[in-house]
Design a protein around this motif. Sequence first.
Motif, PDB file in Angstrom:
ATOM      1  N   VAL A 144       1.053  -1.238   0.027  1.00  8.90           N
ATOM      2  CA  VAL A 144      -0.144  -0.055   0.011  1.00  8.90           C
ATOM      3  C   VAL A 144       0.806   1.356  -0.070  1.00  8.90           C
ATOM      4  O   VAL A 144       1.875   1.312   0.553  1.00  8.90           O
ATOM      5  CB  VAL A 144      -0.992   0.051   1.117  1.00  8.90           C
ATOM      6  N   ALA A 145       0.447   2.381  -0.604  1.00  7.72           N
ATOM      7  CA  ALA A 145       1.240   3.431  -1.086  1.00  7.72           C
ATOM      8  C   ALA A 145       0.388   4.734  -0.482  1.00  7.72           C
ATOM      9  O   ALA A 145      -0.938   4.560   0.003  1.00  7.72           O
ATOM     10  CB  ALA A 145       1.800   3.664  -2.374  1.00  7.72           C
ATOM     11  N   TYR A 150      -8.906   4.346  -1.154  1.00  5.47           N
ATOM     12  CA  TYR A 150      -9.530   3.884  -0.234  1.00  5.47           C
ATOM     13  C   TYR A 150     -10.167   2.436  -0.485  1.00  5.47           C
ATOM     14  O   TYR A 150     -10.596   2.489  -1.599  1.00  5.47           O
ATOM     15  CB  TYR A 150     -10.449   5.058   0.270  1.00  5.47           C
ATOM     16  N   MET A 151      -9.749   1.408   0.162  1.00  7.01           N
ATOM     17  CA  MET A 151     -10.496   0.282   0.122  1.00  7.01           C
ATOM     18  C   MET A 151      -9.933  -0.473  -1.113  1.00  7.01           C
ATOM     19  O   MET A 151     -10.192  -1.823  -1.379  1.00  7.01           O
ATOM     20  CB  MET A 151     -11.994   0.180  -0.054  1.00  7.01           C
ATOM     21  N   ALA A 152      -8.722  -0.148  -1.806  1.00  9.97           N
ATOM     22  CA  ALA A 152      -8.247  -0.959  -2.700  1.00  9.97           C
ATOM     23  C   ALA A 152      -7.159  -2.139  -2.018  1.00  9.97           C
ATOM     24  O   ALA A 152      -6.783  -1.550  -1.109  1.00  9.97           O
ATOM     25  CB  ALA A 152      -7.281   0.113  -3.677  1.00  9.97           C
ATOM     26  N   PRO A 165      -5.960   8.206   0.315  1.00  6.72           N
ATOM     27  CA  PRO A 165      -4.814   8.617  -0.461  1.00  6.72           C
ATOM     28  C   PRO A 165      -4.702  10.230  -0.587  1.00  6.72           C
ATOM     29  O   PRO A 165      -5.460  10.897  -0.286  1.00  6.72           O
ATOM     30  CB  PRO A 165      -4.947   8.099  -1.699  1.00  6.72           C
ATOM     31  N   PHE A 166      -3.592  10.645  -0.972  1.00  8.86           N
ATOM     32  CA  PHE A 166      -2.965  12.030  -1.254  1.00  8.86           C
ATOM     33  C   PHE A 166      -3.738  12.345  -2.517  1.00  8.86           C
ATOM     34  O   PHE A 166      -3.824  11.937  -3.381  1.00  8.86           O
ATOM     35  CB  PHE A 166      -1.698  12.113  -1.660  1.00  8.86           C
ATOM     36  N   ASN A 167      -4.249  13.835  -2.409  1.00  8.35           N
ATOM     37  CA  ASN A 167      -4.711  14.554  -3.427  1.00  8.35           C
ATOM     38  C   ASN A 167      -3.606  15.203  -4.040  1.00  8.35           C
ATOM     39  O   ASN A 167      -3.104  16.168  -3.467  1.00  8.35           O
ATOM     40  CB  ASN A 167      -5.863  15.125  -2.955  1.00  8.35           C
TER      41      ASN A 167
END
Lengths: 290, 99
Positions: A144-145, A150-152, A165-167
């Motif tokens: 995970v990075a 989300y939820m991947a 995640p980052f935007n």
Amino acid sequence: MQEIPMTSKKQPQHPLDDLIRTDRIPHIWCPGCGIGTVFSACLAALKASGINLQKTVMVSGIGCSGRAAGYVKLDSFHTTHGRAIPFATGLKLANPELNLVVFSGDGDLFAIGGNHFIHAARRNMDMTVICVNNLNYGMTGGQVAATTPYMAKSTTTPAGNPELPFNLPLMAYACGATYVARWTMLHIRDLTDSITEALCKKGFSFIEALSPCPVNYGRRNKQKPLDMLKLYQEKAIIKNHADPSTLDIDFEKGIILGKFIDLDRPTFIEHYDKIYRPSRLQENVPELNS
Amino acid sequence: MEFWRVPLDADTIQVSLGIVHILEDRCKGCGYCIEYCPKQALEFSTKFNQKGYHPPVVIKPDECVNCHYCEIICPEFAIFSVECPQTTKPGQAETNHAI
């Protein structure tokens, strides 16, 4: 079927062969990986922009996309993990004539190198940063990075990613980047145009290119490479000058692509010259001299 | 090409014709060029290249309009098209105006 007169005498030359180290091709990127496409868009943009390629340096960090520096037939640096931007900053300060292209991945630029990105954008270092975002740590096995949606699913989050995640465009804008765009590896012509524009623009330019990672991200999320491209095609919403705070990557509601920010701000070197190297200033930046 | 409504200047537009070149041994068989060719002019070949992938093969050489999309989507620098010297398609108006 009409026979195609090609393989007869000489191996035909790909139009970008003069910019790649052909002895290293085929490259290491997996079948279906989008880095090659983004890389070729970058090379096409380098050609189209008309900048002096003798004074252009490509810098990349560690990761799959970090290999790009080894394939380009220009001066290039393959640097330590996360430190592509500091190396590029150093190059620019030592030799302000150079055009800097930082070509790296999301893990390298935003996880281990996150701080460097923030500060280079804050200083408005004159460089073009191309971030190939494949939504996970592809080279090390699909962990995970900071950009995994989300939820991947990933190797370290088998039941779904609990983090947000980052935007990336918002982050770049908030830190002070003067050019921010996002495209996918399917929107190649727009991506190439954006990179060309960014190369010709002074100041810190940031381009995010979404790209599939079929082996590590796609396999765990039941996406074949072509499914990923179809998803880009279906879910893409092209909206130039969109508000950066609305640009989260959420494949449910659609991903917003486009050129978001295009500003003009004095670069670090201009400020630096004004204060510490006024002798250089007379030749280079007359408008700041007043 | 099929049009929903034929453009008024359709007979003056010169459709370029391309020749697709495939560097077979660079291909890794991702199939992007085949999937995204707007003219469906490509197909997986039945033979293998050096690395054991099926490279694409041109099935409709006359259909290529030299749009270069295969060239720019290929991650492997393995396919490109060049403009065919014979620039008019059979059946098209011979009085092509310079555009």
